[in-house]
Structure formats: structure tokens, C-alpha cells
Write a protein that holds these residues in place. Structure first.
Motif, PDB file in Angstrom:
ATOM      1  N   MET A 209       0.837  -1.170   0.000  1.00 38.76           N
ATOM      2  CA  MET A 209       0.000   0.000   0.000  1.00 38.76           C
ATOM      3  C   MET A 209       0.883   1.235   0.000  1.00 38.76           C
ATOM      4  O   MET A 209       1.789   1.360   0.819  1.00 38.76           O
ATOM      5  N   GLU A 210       0.640   2.117  -0.926  1.00 38.29           N
ATOM      6  CA  GLU A 210       1.404   3.347  -0.995  1.00 38.29           C
ATOM      7  C   GLU A 210       0.900   4.332   0.056  1.00 38.29           C
ATOM      8  O   GLU A 210      -0.290   4.569   0.167  1.00 38.29           O
ATOM      9  N   ILE A 211       1.823   4.888   0.835  1.00 38.77           N
ATOM     10  CA  ILE A 211       1.465   5.823   1.900  1.00 38.77           C
ATOM     11  C   ILE A 211       1.638   7.256   1.424  1.00 38.77           C
ATOM     12  O   ILE A 211       0.783   8.099   1.666  1.00 38.77           O
ATOM     13  N   PHE A 212       2.757   7.541   0.736  1.00 38.63           N
ATOM     14  CA  PHE A 212       2.943   8.868   0.147  1.00 38.63           C
ATOM     15  C   PHE A 212       4.029   8.833  -0.909  1.00 38.63           C
ATOM     16  O   PHE A 212       4.867   7.934  -0.936  1.00 38.63           O
ATOM     17  N   ILE A 213       3.998   9.860  -1.752  1.00 36.90           N
ATOM     18  CA  ILE A 213       5.059  10.156  -2.716  1.00 36.90           C
ATOM     19  C   ILE A 213       5.353  11.640  -2.558  1.00 36.90           C
ATOM     20  O   ILE A 213       4.423  12.443  -2.444  1.00 36.90           O
ATOM     21  N   LYS A 214       6.629  12.004  -2.539  1.00 31.67           N
ATOM     22  CA  LYS A 214       6.966  13.418  -2.394  1.00 31.67           C
ATOM     23  C   LYS A 214       8.232  13.768  -3.153  1.00 31.67           C
ATOM     24  O   LYS A 214       9.232  13.058  -3.083  1.00 31.67           O
ATOM     25  N   LYS A 215       8.178  14.894  -3.850  1.00 29.19           N
ATOM     26  CA  LYS A 215       9.358  15.481  -4.483  1.00 29.19           C
ATOM     27  C   LYS A 215      10.073  16.297  -3.413  1.00 29.19           C
ATOM     28  O   LYS A 215       9.474  17.181  -2.790  1.00 29.19           O
ATOM     29  N   LEU A 216      11.340  16.002  -3.183  1.00 29.70           N
ATOM     30  CA  LEU A 216      12.072  16.584  -2.068  1.00 29.70           C
ATOM     31  C   LEU A 216      12.542  18.009  -2.326  1.00 29.70           C
ATOM     32  O   LEU A 216      12.912  18.365  -3.439  1.00 29.70           O
ATOM     33  N   THR A 217      12.547  18.784  -1.241  1.00 28.02           N
ATOM     34  CA  THR A 217      13.134  20.122  -1.234  1.00 28.02           C
ATOM     35  C   THR A 217      14.434  20.051  -0.432  1.00 28.02           C
ATOM     36  O   THR A 217      14.695  19.055   0.253  1.00 28.02           O
TER      37      THR A 217
ATOM     38  N   ASP B 155      14.650  14.955  -6.075  1.00 29.21           N
ATOM     39  CA  ASP B 155      14.436  13.508  -6.050  1.00 29.21           C
ATOM     40  C   ASP B 155      13.029  13.234  -5.520  1.00 29.21           C
ATOM     41  O   ASP B 155      12.470  14.032  -4.768  1.00 29.21           O
ATOM     42  N   VAL B 156      12.491  12.092  -5.885  1.00 28.15           N
ATOM     43  CA  VAL B 156      11.144  11.725  -5.452  1.00 28.15           C
ATOM     44  C   VAL B 156      11.239  10.474  -4.588  1.00 28.15           C
ATOM     45  O   VAL B 156      11.821   9.470  -5.002  1.00 28.15           O
ATOM     46  N   VAL B 157      10.678  10.556  -3.365  1.00 24.84           N
ATOM     47  CA  VAL B 157      10.650   9.400  -2.474  1.00 24.84           C
ATOM     48  C   VAL B 157       9.220   8.901  -2.342  1.00 24.84           C
ATOM     49  O   VAL B 157       8.264   9.676  -2.419  1.00 24.84           O
ATOM     50  N   ALA B 158       9.093   7.596  -2.176  1.00 25.55           N
ATOM     51  CA  ALA B 158       7.786   6.978  -1.970  1.00 25.55           C
ATOM     52  C   ALA B 158       7.908   6.023  -0.790  1.00 25.55           C
ATOM     53  O   ALA B 158       8.893   5.289  -0.681  1.00 25.55           O
ATOM     54  N   LEU B 159       6.923   6.056   0.095  1.00 23.18           N
ATOM     55  CA  LEU B 159       6.881   5.124   1.213  1.00 23.18           C
ATOM     56  C   LEU B 159       5.710   4.188   1.009  1.00 23.18           C
ATOM     57  O   LEU B 159       4.598   4.622   0.714  1.00 23.18           O
ATOM     58  N   ARG B 160       6.000   2.897   1.143  1.00 15.00           N
ATOM     59  CA  ARG B 160       4.978   1.851   0.986  1.00 15.00           C
ATOM     60  C   ARG B 160       4.960   0.971   2.229  1.00 15.00           C
ATOM     61  O   ARG B 160       5.985   0.767   2.858  1.00 15.00           O
ATOM     62  N   LYS B 161       3.774   0.464   2.520  1.00 13.85           N
ATOM     63  CA  LYS B 161       3.657  -0.580   3.532  1.00 13.85           C
ATOM     64  C   LYS B 161       3.510  -1.872   2.760  1.00 13.85           C
ATOM     65  O   LYS B 161       2.589  -2.038   1.958  1.00 13.85           O
ATOM     66  N   GLU B 162       4.459  -2.786   2.965  1.00 11.29           N
ATOM     67  CA  GLU B 162       4.473  -4.034   2.226  1.00 11.29           C
ATOM     68  C   GLU B 162       3.464  -5.021   2.811  1.00 11.29           C
ATOM     69  O   GLU B 162       2.955  -4.831   3.927  1.00 11.29           O
ATOM     70  N   ASP B 163       3.201  -6.087   2.076  1.00 11.23           N
ATOM     71  CA  ASP B 163       2.239  -7.097   2.509  1.00 11.23           C
ATOM     72  C   ASP B 163       2.597  -7.720   3.853  1.00 11.23           C
ATOM     73  O   ASP B 163       1.721  -8.129   4.602  1.00 11.23           O
TER      74      ASP B 163
ATOM     75  N   MET C  61      11.043   2.392   1.666  1.00  6.62           N
ATOM     76  CA  MET C  61      11.128   3.661   0.946  1.00  6.62           C
ATOM     77  C   MET C  61      11.914   3.435  -0.342  1.00  6.62           C
ATOM     78  O   MET C  61      12.965   2.792  -0.338  1.00  6.62           O
ATOM     79  N   THR C  62      11.373   3.948  -1.438  1.00  2.00           N
ATOM     80  CA  THR C  62      12.063   3.908  -2.720  1.00  2.00           C
ATOM     81  C   THR C  62      12.333   5.334  -3.178  1.00  2.00           C
ATOM     82  O   THR C  62      11.646   6.272  -2.753  1.00  2.00           O
ATOM     83  N   VAL C  63      13.318   5.477  -4.048  1.00  2.00           N
ATOM     84  CA  VAL C  63      13.748   6.799  -4.513  1.00  2.00           C
ATOM     85  C   VAL C  63      13.859   6.782  -6.022  1.00  2.00           C
ATOM     86  O   VAL C  63      14.354   5.827  -6.610  1.00  2.00           O
TER      87      VAL C  63
END
Length: 100
Positions: free
Chosen positions: A1-9, A79-87, A93-95
Motif C-alpha cells: 500500500m502506498e502511503i505517500f510520494i513526495k518530491k524533495l526540497t 528527487d522523489v521518495v515513496a513510502l509503501r507498507k508491504e504485505d 522507501m524507494t527513490v
């Protein structure tokens, strides 16, 4: 489940990661508390770092542990980070490089 995606500052990298307004809060393990700490896997080798997440003026932010992740992954503004909750219930976190 994707929790968020964010372009970093630059502030996200140097201080704390303020999570986007559309973050799926119900996927984070708050259970009625104001602050939590939980492990996030990152990188190709699956290193885990405990990250402290706080509610600050109705916003969520990663504080302690976040700067370590940013340094280890050599993150840059854009850069863009995404946080997921795995099964399995773990967080990952992926970048994606902003220069790509």
C-alpha cells in the motif's frame, strides 16, 4: 500500500521530511499517540533505519533517523521518495532521481 510520494526540497533533506497532505495516515502505526518510531527499509541492500514521525501542527514529519536515510541515499532536492507498507507489514522507501 502506498502511503505517500513526495518530491524533495532542500529543507526536506537537511532538516526533516514534512509529509504531504495526502499521506495515508491510517497506514502509519500511530495508535492514538502523537509521536511514533518505526523501521523503514531503504536502498538495494534493504538496510533498516528507525525513523521518528511526529505530528506538528496537524502535519506529519519524519525527524530523527530521516537525515541518516537522506545522507545514505545521497538524496538531492528534486528527487522523489515513496513510502509503501508491504504485505508483510514492513515499511519500505524507494527513490527516483530527480535528474532522470
Amino acid at each position: 500500500m502506498e502511503i505517500f510520494i513526495k518530491k524533495l526540497t532542500s529543507d526536506d533533506i537537511e532538516r526533516q521530511l514534512v509529509l504531504p497532505n495526502n499521506t495515508r495516515r491510517e497506514a502509519l502505526p500511530f495508535q492514538g499517540t502523537r509521536d511514533i518510531e518505526f523501521p523503514i527499509k531503504f536502498g538495494h541492500d534493504g538496510v533498516e533505519v528507525d525513523v521518528h514521525c511526529s505530528r506538528i501542527a496537524e502535519r506529519l514529519a519524519f525527524t530523527r533517523g530521516w537525515v541518516e536515510i537522506a545522507r545514505n541515499l545521497r538524496l538531492n532536492a528534486g528527487d522523489v521518495v515513496a513510502l509503501r507498507k508491504e504485505d508483510n507489514g514492513r515499511y519500505k522507501m524507494t527513490v527516483r532521481s530527480g535528474s532522470a
